[in-house]
Design an enzyme around this catalytic site. Structure first.
Site, short mmCIF file in Angstrom:
data_model
loop_
_atom_site.label_atom_id
_atom_site.label_comp_id
_atom_site.label_asym_id
_atom_site.label_seq_id
_atom_site.Cartn_x
_atom_site.Cartn_y
_atom_site.Cartn_z
N ARG A 354 0.83 -1.20 0.00
CA ARG A 354 0.00 0.00 0.00
C ARG A 354 0.87 1.26 0.00
O ARG A 354 0.52 2.27 -0.62
CB ARG A 354 -0.97 0.00 1.20
CG ARG A 354 -2.00 1.11 1.15
CD ARG A 354 -3.16 0.88 2.11
NE ARG A 354 -4.18 0.00 1.58
CZ ARG A 354 -5.26 0.42 0.90
NH1 ARG A 354 -5.45 1.70 0.69
NH2 ARG A 354 -6.13 -0.45 0.43
N GLU A 762 -9.61 5.83 6.69
CA GLU A 762 -8.17 6.09 6.55
C GLU A 762 -7.79 7.33 5.76
O GLU A 762 -6.81 8.00 6.10
CB GLU A 762 -7.50 4.88 5.90
CG GLU A 762 -7.54 3.64 6.77
CD GLU A 762 -7.17 2.41 5.97
OE1 GLU A 762 -7.92 2.04 5.04
OE2 GLU A 762 -6.12 1.83 6.25
#
Lengths: 812, 489
Positions: A354, A762
């Site tokens: 990520r 997030e």
């Protein structure tokens, strides 16, 4: 201070249900629609009255025992012996558990099986044992006693009870990298020919940057309560974001089948990623002890132990080589991203993936070569934390862009804008996904306007021109964040919806509630589908005996996945009820309308509960399951290419700070945020997520310093010394800026996400980069903006003074 | 003295507790013994406020004072004669609770009962005295002992304002006051290993008889010895019932702060006489710790990073020690002899701290206190400095520069002072003093700051002091400090 939604997409009419053909929900009629409303958190009234139940609040069954973990006192060592007699002789001690008591696998690694539950793996009669000590705080054994206090006292004897050889320790990512010591092989994400682009670029320079890790600091610490059940069963009440994984690891540790292990979680007192994989060790120890002793066992580590045992957000070191043109457009860039993985893999591989997939942030990078290294060190195994590597990856690009701006004498915002992804062209990410929903340009324009960025930039310069000690800085941070698990199969969810004959509903789904308001949003979705008031819907504890094979509540996907699954279940029920209503009352099923707690059928208005009772008497199934799998995702894990994300969320923040050039102290004066949640299901909860992430991220970048005692031969060598809130400082109410204006961007998800909303957990973690970049701006002003400040994160007073001194001496 | 149970008010009744270890915390009594689980354990060291409860006692005027404290580091016997209010007492209907729901002030909910109790105490205090809703900044100070990891605090601050829409006190105090008056007639508490003197003379006598006993005041440090180091305390003498020890007063040009005065009261007294110390007091720990802890405890504990000692030393404090019937006093400068060591003799204890009050305006003194830490609130200083200066025209008549975090004890920078005393207060003079600081302190590198930072920052703080006090064009605090107090001073 304001916090209100801006635009028509929020608090207005809910989206029509596109897939609905049988039975319709009439939204936007007399009553305010449930979806899009500011419904309070479903547990708010319980939170404020202290009646919301967390695992430690459950009444203890008679005979419940308490476990405590004996921890490694050294960062690296070879275990030789354990004085079991000493431990067993302590008051109240019932048993000492080591790896030898684990009948199944002594491992709780979620991906790689490199994570022993207990370091003391085998023990002979003479106390000789084997095992490697991998960090200060690693659990070596567990003491089970009649009280928690007795267990803690015995476990605290670990330094006396353990005999070991001490080995040299590796404590930093760079040291691990220098030794080529990784928890998984390096990863590479490349597009084009970065080397050629660098060679040809009009400007080329190299830099490094250091970004610290971050403790989750969930207010409720890790906890598991294991209760033996009949026929080899084990019930666990566990504070976890991933009940199904807890079920699996416990089954493996107990050498039992999954259907013998039940994991229940009503709510967590915060998770933030720290209870995704790392609740496992506590679940396993409690279960192993309970299985061996045949009694309930609770394991709740003290806060200091929690912080010494568990990992956190990965600290990263970056090294780059960048080439750009006169406008600051990046032409080629090569970056090493070196993460401190800690002693085992845990979730480091997908965290690094990520990070690599978020280095681009909102920027078109034609030729790029990224290398990700997960360095193995003798520290806690780092894990998920809100953003999951994404913030770290994106942050590297921001520091590089800032450096470009300083070198070219441009406003960093101008350089950022020059690099934005296009909408028709220049819109392919380095991993090969086309950015189809890009709104960053318009969003930033709106925020620049609203925040008065340009005028304030001039005011800051004017202030700095005459201020003898204090310097101000301002910065704008744009963000783009990819939504979905990078691991394809996690993108699925299930739900159950029951309608009882009194017209009330019970919803169960695979997601877990950690404060984010998932249950509230899912209840809103279900109420919307059936046109009923929210008060009819109750959401219950996550339970592996209800929905099976659930995914972690993580990657911001909780509402996207579970909301869709619950919607599917509710929609089936609505269709069933509509068909029944039409059959019973006439008219066609497609014309039945569920709204305002009533059902309109063939010109009649029937109370919802009345129709439900009629349907029950007519033997209509009044409960349903629902399922959802995110469509269109594909991912080549080897080459890091594909379409890993269903869509992107966007946002931007402007922050203004004042910095003391004598001490390095700073204060955030004002923050303006505009954030994209698509069409909000619950604006109040979304604003809460954005504000919370902003302050949490600001803490990470400014004050939350993790400090390990160097491997200096001292008593605390290699120990994390910031292992409690007395030494590890998260923001307080005074750190919330006086001017904090957070608003939602008027948008609609182009992807068919639940009610065209977007995930919000997030992405806003990237907003507070604006604070750090504003501090950089203020420090930079001390050198007349001629020197790019070497400011590391977190920007503690010391880090800021170091950067100021470096700028001043370079400029002298 | 005969033994009797610990008696205090809980859930509207006077409860009697017997047979528990005296170091049982209020939190574990609530959760484990009484199964009231609304109060949460977040850190077990008084730093997060999840366990905040409200303790009520009658002041000298007989009025009820309600103050939030951390239940995790409060030993149960210290509740004797007091009232304990927890989230269960508020029944979900208190204005603080309603406002928290209305403002979306809870997410995970774990910290929420602690916030609610802090807010409820504030609501009661400010509605009872008519002061009403505090400023946002004051509210943030009140909440600085409560950590929330989810919300970012904005909605909690908003709830703290909105609860004052309900302008009348929301807790019915009459029954509590009645019960507290009943408890006043109880004889002193005497339980094994836990002595509760009520007068200075009793304390002095007990101290002579139990020279190894531990003196316990607020327990904000000792609580951690029990919770974290799992230490057995042995014999304890509790100071909280010695009324004379809490006295704060002025006489003959001196301010005297009794060793048992709470940090909150002590810092208030200091700030009344030296307004520039207000920020230091505000940043000292958090309200629940300031309510429980004492300045005498902070000084006697003798940590090199305690924030009281530098300030008191700069003010020229003298420490009053008592042993049996005798008292003696010495400059606080002379009290510390090494790391966590001091001049207390066996059987002796700290009775008070005495500071000379500011002189007549003819020769005004300037005082500043600076604290450097990673977080504004409730953080232990990496470095603390307090500086006091008396000018005679352009020349320094007298000076006192005290530093914490720079050596094994808090101490004065005598070499730097020597560079300054009798000199014109110029940049050249302050630069010479800054150089002298390097020679006299060799600080450590630890989790709070490196040696290098401590040295550079100490020098720069002295420079800041000069900027603020130089005879020509001194700078306002708002020009040299990023903190709001500096900005508004």
């Amino acid at each position: 201070m304001t916090a209100r939604p801006e635009g028509t997409g929020v608090g207005g009419s809910a989206s029509p249900s596109a897939a609905s053909t049988v039975g319709r929900t009439a939204a936007g009629t007399a009553r305010r629609p449930v979806v899009g409303s500011d419904a309070p958190h479903e547990s708010a009234h319980l939170h404020v009255s202290g009646t919301a139940t967390y695992v430690d609040d459950l009444p203890e069954l008679q005979g419940t025992l308490h476990a405590a973990l004996g921890l490694s006192p050294v960062a690296h060592g070879r275990l030789l012996a354990i004085d079991l007699a000493l431990l067993r002789s302590q008051p109240g001690v019932v048993a000492v558990i080591t790896g030898a008591d684990i009948s199944g696998a002594n491992d709780c690694g979620p991906i790689v099986h490199d994570d022993p539950i207990l370091a003391c793996e085998r023990v002979g009669e003479d106390g000789h044992c084997s095992g490697t000590l991998r960090h200060v705080g690693q659990p070596v054994f567990a003491v089970v006693a009649t009280t928690r206090d007795a267990a803690r006292r015995a476990a605290a004897l670990a330094p006396k009870a353990l005999r070991f050889d001490t080995l040299p320790a590796v404590l930093t990512a760079l040291e691990g990298h220098a030794r080529r010591q990784y928890v998984v092989p390096p990863m590479h994400l490349a597009r084009g020919d970065a080397h050629a682009a660098l060679a040809q670029a009009p400007h080329r320079w190299q830099g490094t940057w250091s970004l610290g890790g971050q403790e989750q600091f969930y207010l409720e610490g890790q906890i598991s309560l294991a209760i033996p059940q009949e026929d080899g069963g084990m019930l666990l009440h566990c504070s976890t974001q991933h009940p199904s994984e807890m079920q699996q690891v416990v089954a493996h540790a107990l050498h039992r089948d999954a259907n013998q292990v039940q994991v229940v979680c009503r709510r967590m007192g915060g998770g933030f990623g720290g209870k995704e994989s790392q609740s496992a060790l506590f679940a396993c120890v409690a279960a192993v002890a309970a299985a061996r002793l045949g009694r309930p066992v609770k394991l709740r580590p003290d806060r200091d132990d929690d912080m010494l045992i568990t990992g956190r957000r990965h600290g990263f070191e970056f090294r780059w080589d960048v080439g750009h043109d006169d406008q600051g457009r990046i032409l080629g860039v090569e970056v090493d991203l070196i993460a401190n993985a800690g002693h085992s893999a845990d979730l480091s591989p997908p965290v690094m993936t990520r990070a690599l997939c978020h280095f681009d942030n909102t920027y078109w990078l034609p030729d790029v070569d990224l290398h990700g290294y997960c360095a193995r060190t003798n520290t806690q195994s780092n894990t998920a934390f809100r953003g999951f590597g994404g913030p770290q990856g994106a942050f590297a690009a921001e520091v590089i862009l800032d450096g470009i701006a300083r070198r070219l004498g441009l406003d960093p915002l101008a350089v950022r804008r020059a690099n934005f992804y296009g909408t028709e062209s220049n819109n392919l990410t380095p991993y090969g996904q086309t950015v189809e929903d890009n709104v960053i340009g318009a969003l930033v324009d709106q925020l620049v306007e609203r925040s008065g960025y340009s005028a304030r930039r001039a005011e800051v310069a004017a202030f700095n021109a005459t201020s003898p000690v204090l310097r101000r800085g301002i910065a704008l941070m744009p963000l783009k964040f990819g939504i979905s698990f990078n691991v394809g199969h996690f993108n699925q969810a299930g739900a159950l919806v029951h309608i009882y004959t009194d017209g009330t509903l019970l919803v169960n789904h695979g997601g877990t509630e950690m404060g984010q308001g998932l249950n509230t949003k899912v209840a809103q979705v279900v109420a919307h589908e059936l046109g009923i008031k929210l008060g009819r819907v109750r959401v219950t504890a996550t339970d592996t005996q209800k929905v099976a094979n659930t995914s972690a509540t993580a990657a911001s996907t909780g509402t996207d996945l579970n909301g869709k699954a619950a919607q599917d279940a509710a929609r089936q029920l609505r269709e069933r009820l509509a068909a029944f209503a039409a059959a019973h009352h006439g008219g066609s099923a497609s014309e039945v309308v569920f709204a305002n707690d009533q059902v309109a059928v063939n010109g009649e208005h029937i109370a919802f509960e009345e129709l439900v009772m009629q349907a029950y008497l007519a033997r209509v199934q009044l409960w349903s399951d629902g399922f959802y799998a995110t469509p269109g995702l594909h991912w080549d894990r080897e080459h890091l290419k594909g379409k890993p994300f269903y869509y992107f969320a966007y946002g931007a923040a402007v922050a203004e700070v004042v910095v003391d050039t004598l001490t390095g102290e700073h204060r955030l004066l004002r923050a303006d945020v505009l954030h994209d949640v698509g069409q909000s299901i619950n604006p109040a909860l979304d604003i809460g997520q954005i504000e919370g992430a902003f302050i949490q991220g600001m803490g990470w970048l400014t004050m939350e310093e993790l400090w390990w005692q160097p491997d200096d031969g001292s008593r605390n060598a290699g120990k994390l010394m910031t292992h409690a809130p007395s030494t590890y400082k998260i923001p307080t109410a005074n750190d919330c800026p006086a001017q904090f204006d957070v608003r939602l961007f008027d948008n609609r998800n182009v992807a068919d996400a639940i009610h065209r909303s977007k995930a919000v957990g997030e992405p806003p973690m990237l907003l507070p980069f604006a604070v750090f970049l504003a501090i950089r701006d203020a420090v930079s002003s001390a050198g007349g903006h001629r020197i790019d400040p070497p400011l590391r994160a977190p920007a503690t007073p010391e880090a800021v003074l170091d950067a100021l001194d470096a700028v001043r001496s370079a400029d002298a | 003295m005969s033994q009797r149970p610990i008696r205090f008010i809980h859930r509207g009744e006077i409860v009697s507790v017997q047979g528990l270890a005296p170091t049982t915390s209020v939190l574990s009594w609530l959760r484990e013994h009484r199964h009231f689980t609304g109060t949460k354990e977040g850190c077990n060291e008084g730093d997060c406020g999840a366990c905040a409860v409200v303790v009520g006692e009658l002041d000298a005027q007989g009025a009820l004072q309600l103050q939030p404290v951390n239940a995790c580091i409060q030993f149960l016997p210290t509740l004797d004669g007091k009232a304990l209010l927890t989230v269960e007492d508020l029944q979900g209907t208190h204005p603080a609770q309603q406002a928290m729901v209305a403002c979306h002030g809870s997410q995970c909910g774990f910290c929420t009962p602690g916030f609610v109790m802090t807010l409820a105490a504030l609501h009661q205090r400010r509605t009872a005295d008519g002061s009403g809703a505090p400023s946002r900044a004051d509210l943030a100070d009140e909440l600085s002992g409560n950590l929330c990891r989810c919300t970012g605090y904005r909605p909690i601050l908003e709830a703290g304002e909105r609860m004052f829409d309900h302008a009348a006190p929301a807790i019915d105090t009459a029954p509590i006051i009645g019960q507290l008056q009943v408890l006043r007639d109880d004889p002193p508490l005497e339980i094994p290993c836990f002595h509760t003197p009520r007068s200075l003379d009793e304390l002095a006598a007990l101290r002579m008889d139990h020279r190894d006993a531990l003196l316990l005041a607020g327990g904000t440090d000792i609580g951690l010895w029990v919770n974290k180091q799992l230490r057995d305390l042995g014999e304890v003498i509790y100071l909280g019932e010695v009324a004379d020890l809490k006295r704060i007063g002025t006489a003959d040009g001196w301010l005297e702060i009794g060793a048992g005065a709470s940090l909150a009261d002590a810092w208030d007294a200091l700030a009344r006489h030296w307004p520039m110390l207000r920020e230091m007091g505000r940043r000292f720990a958090s309200p629940p710790v300031r309510n429980a802890g004492t300045m005498g405890g902070n000084v006697a504990n003798g940590s090199p990073i305690g924030d009281s000692a530098p300030v008191l030393m700069a003010l020229g404090a003298r420490i009053v020690l008592r042993r049996g019937a005798e008292t003696r006093e010495m400059p606080l400068d002379d009290f510390y002899t090494g790391y966590m060591r001091n001049r207390l003799e066996p059987g002796e204890f700290v009775q008070a701290l005495r500071m000379p009050l500011p002189d007549a305006p003819a020769r005004p003194a300037q005082v500043r206190a600076y604290k450097l830490s990673k977080r504004f609130d409730c953080d232990i200083s990496g470095l603390a400095a307090a500086m006091w200066l008396q000018l005679d025209g352009p020349t320094v008549h007298e000076v006192s520069l005290a530093f914490g975090g720079m050596a094994s004890t808090v101490r004065r920078a005598t070499q730097a002072e020597a560079q300054v005393r009798g000199q014109p207060w110029t940049e050249a003079t302050v630069r010479a003093a800054m150089a002298a600081l390097d020679a006299e302190f060799q600080p450590l590198t630890d989790l709070r700051a490196s040696a290098s930072y401590r040295q550079r920052a100490a020098r720069n703080l002295l420079y800041r002091f000069w900027l603020e006090t130089r005879p020509d064009a001194p700078l306002a605090a708002s020009a040299v400090s990023v903190w709001p107090m500096g900005a508004t001073a």
